[in-house]
Design a protein around this motif. Structure first.
Motif, mmCIF file in Angstrom:
data_model
loop_
_atom_site.group_PDB
_atom_site.id
_atom_site.type_symbol
_atom_site.label_atom_id
_atom_site.label_comp_id
_atom_site.label_asym_id
_atom_site.label_seq_id
_atom_site.Cartn_x
_atom_site.Cartn_y
_atom_site.Cartn_z
ATOM 1 N N LEU A 1 8.236 0.914 10.343
ATOM 2 C CA LEU A 1 7.318 1.917 9.801
ATOM 3 C C LEU A 1 6.917 2.955 10.828
ATOM 4 O O LEU A 1 6.265 3.952 10.488
ATOM 5 C CB LEU A 1 6.061 1.236 9.248
ATOM 6 N N GLU B 1 1.193 1.694 -2.332
ATOM 7 C CA GLU B 1 -0.194 1.249 -2.198
ATOM 8 C C GLU B 1 -1.169 2.160 -2.946
ATOM 9 O O GLU B 1 -2.204 1.703 -3.432
ATOM 10 C CB GLU B 1 -0.576 1.191 -0.711
ATOM 11 N N ASN C 1 10.330 4.867 5.243
ATOM 12 C CA ASN C 1 9.682 3.593 4.938
ATOM 13 C C ASN C 1 8.166 3.725 4.834
ATOM 14 O O ASN C 1 7.537 3.161 3.937
ATOM 15 C CB ASN C 1 10.042 2.560 6.005
ATOM 16 N N LYS D 1 5.891 3.134 1.499
ATOM 17 C CA LYS D 1 4.875 2.076 1.501
ATOM 18 C C LYS D 1 3.515 2.642 1.081
ATOM 19 O O LYS D 1 2.796 2.035 0.277
ATOM 20 C CB LYS D 1 4.782 1.445 2.889
#
Length: 449
Positions: A380, A295, A287, A291
């Protein structure tokens, strides 16, 4: 299995070798049997035989053969005619005793052709034509339904049991499915955009892993079961992707058939302390890295992107060190994510991140942490995945101040959740000899989505 057909005898030999299969009535021991394949499977076989027949006739017309070789080629043409007739008969009388007879006739014709060529020195070692021959037009790749039908046939054999008698045939068939998948992806890239492309790459890699499973003479019982799990995983991937599932049924042909009766529900495993951290790390890193990639893509921050790519490679290796299957399958998402980062393709990065999150959710949903409860598939950090609360040190009561002495209240100390960098046990650092680790590796394999 269709192969490109050229106009030289050696090209035709390669094409024929790809079609020489065991008799149509060979027993099957799983939910998929030859009866369910229908006439389309035979059509692939007969079409290829017809292609070889037409090319041989063209060679005869150009006077390429003489003497004994000419007689042997004419005998091969006669055998091809018999083989086509027997193949069609095997379908029309499926399930009857006549089916067995048709299959025996087909096999006898194949063996007769092989014998005619192998005993003729001219045909066994053909001389390239003196004048250059125009290369044949590129063959139209099989569609996904046709490829899936080939897959169903080989899956039936694998689930029925791999042994020395069928290992070579199964290997050839898997290689043919891999080649056809790659050809279709190359010829029609628009069908495999985004997450669908990641899934298609994963299927190819799982098929390549299957070759390792079925050809390992020292394969362990867990790895043997992993081979069957691998087949089921491929089917689940196809039916879990709306685009692939739609392409797997077309023109009256269906492939990658579900095997609902081939296996029971996946049991949940109660992890021990080490397994708990391994699973939590896998979920958190999947995760977190996804992520970060979302980004960073398109940010033009070359240094940060290079660092993340290094982290992605390290994550892939750490998983592969625990379980070669998972490391290999994770490679499809990792490669897609890296490609997206390097090209600024946000859609591809997002698709890969979604797939990594899906893998994490699958693993977490089929395991129970040693502390009980469930893994948080969206965490996360290890602490978030395990639901570890933020601990606050209570403020100590201030004792009564002695005359003339002032006391300052003790500050509140907030202990942050454990991050990936400070986790006590990483995937790469786990002792694989620890009790229960082989079972965890196998379970990670079986729950891969």
């Amino acid at each position: 299995m269709a192969r490109p057909v050229g106009s030289s005898f050696s090209d035709l030999s390669a094409t024929f070798n790809g079609m020489a299969r065991q008799p149509m009535d060979a027993s099957r021991q799983s939910a998929i049997d030859d009866g369910s394949q229908g006439s389309s499977s035979i059509a692939l076989h007969t079409n290829n035989l017809t292609a070889v027949q037409n090319n041989l006739l063209a060679e005869l017309n150009t006077g390429q053969f003489s003497g004994a070789a000419l007689g042997h080629v004419q005998a091969v043409l006669s055998d091809i005619t018999s083989a086509i007739s027997a193949a069609n008969a095997a379908v029309s009388v499926a399930g009857s005793s006549a089916n067995a007879a048709a299959a025996q006739t087909l096999r006898a014709s194949q063996l007769s052709m092989i014998n005619a060529v192998s005993t003729d020195p001219v045909l066994a070692n053909p001389t390239p034509p003196a004048t250059p021959v125009e290369p044949p037009a590129a063959a139209t790749p099989h569609n996904l339904a046709e490829i899936g039908e080939m897959f169903d046939n080989v899956a039936s054999q694998i689930l029925g049991g791999v042994n020395d008698a069928n290992r070579a045939e199964i290997t050839d068939d898997i290689n043919a499915v891999i080649a056809d998948m790659q050809a279709l992806m190359k010829a029609s890239p628009e069908l495999f955009e985004g997450l669908t492309g990641v899934h298609a790459d994963t299927i190819v890699q799982q098929l390549q892993l299957e070759l390792a499973y079925i050809n390992d003479p020292t394969i362990s019982p867990i790895a043997a079961q992993a081979s069957a799990d691998n087949i089921l995983d491929i089917i689940e991937i196809v039916h879990g992707d709306a685009k692939l599932a739609d392409m797997a049924t077309q023109g009256g042909v269906s492939g990658f058939s579900p095997l609902s009766d081939a296996t029971g529900a996946t049991p949940k495993l109660l992890d021990n302390d080490v397994q708990t951290v391994v699973v939590a790390n896998f979920i958190a890193q999947s995760n977190s890295l996804g992520k970060q990639a979302i980004e960073l893509v398109g940010s033009q921050d070359a240094e940060a992107i290079a660092t993340l790519i290094g982290d992605l490679r390290a994550f892939e290796k750490s998983v592969a060190d625990l379980d070669a299957h998972q490391g290999g399958m994770l490679g499809a998402e990792i490669e897609a994510m890296i490609k997206g980062l390097q090209t600024g393709n946000a859609a591809l990065v997002t698709a890969a991140a979604d797939q990594m999150h899906g893998n994490a959710a699958d693993v977490g949903g089929n395991n129970i942490p040693v502390t009980g409860g469930t893994y948080n598939p969206d965490g996360l950090t290890v602490a978030e995945v395990l639901g570890t609360p933020v601990v606050e040190t209570p403020v100590a009561e201030t004792p009564a101040a002695a005359p003339g002495v002032q006391h300052t209240a003790a500050p509140t100390i907030s202990i942050e959740p454990v991050t990936l960098a400070t986790a006590d046990v990483s995937i790469a650092g786990v002792d694989q000899a620890h009790s229960g680790m082989p079972e965890l590796a196998h379970h990670l394999h079986h729950t891969w989505g």
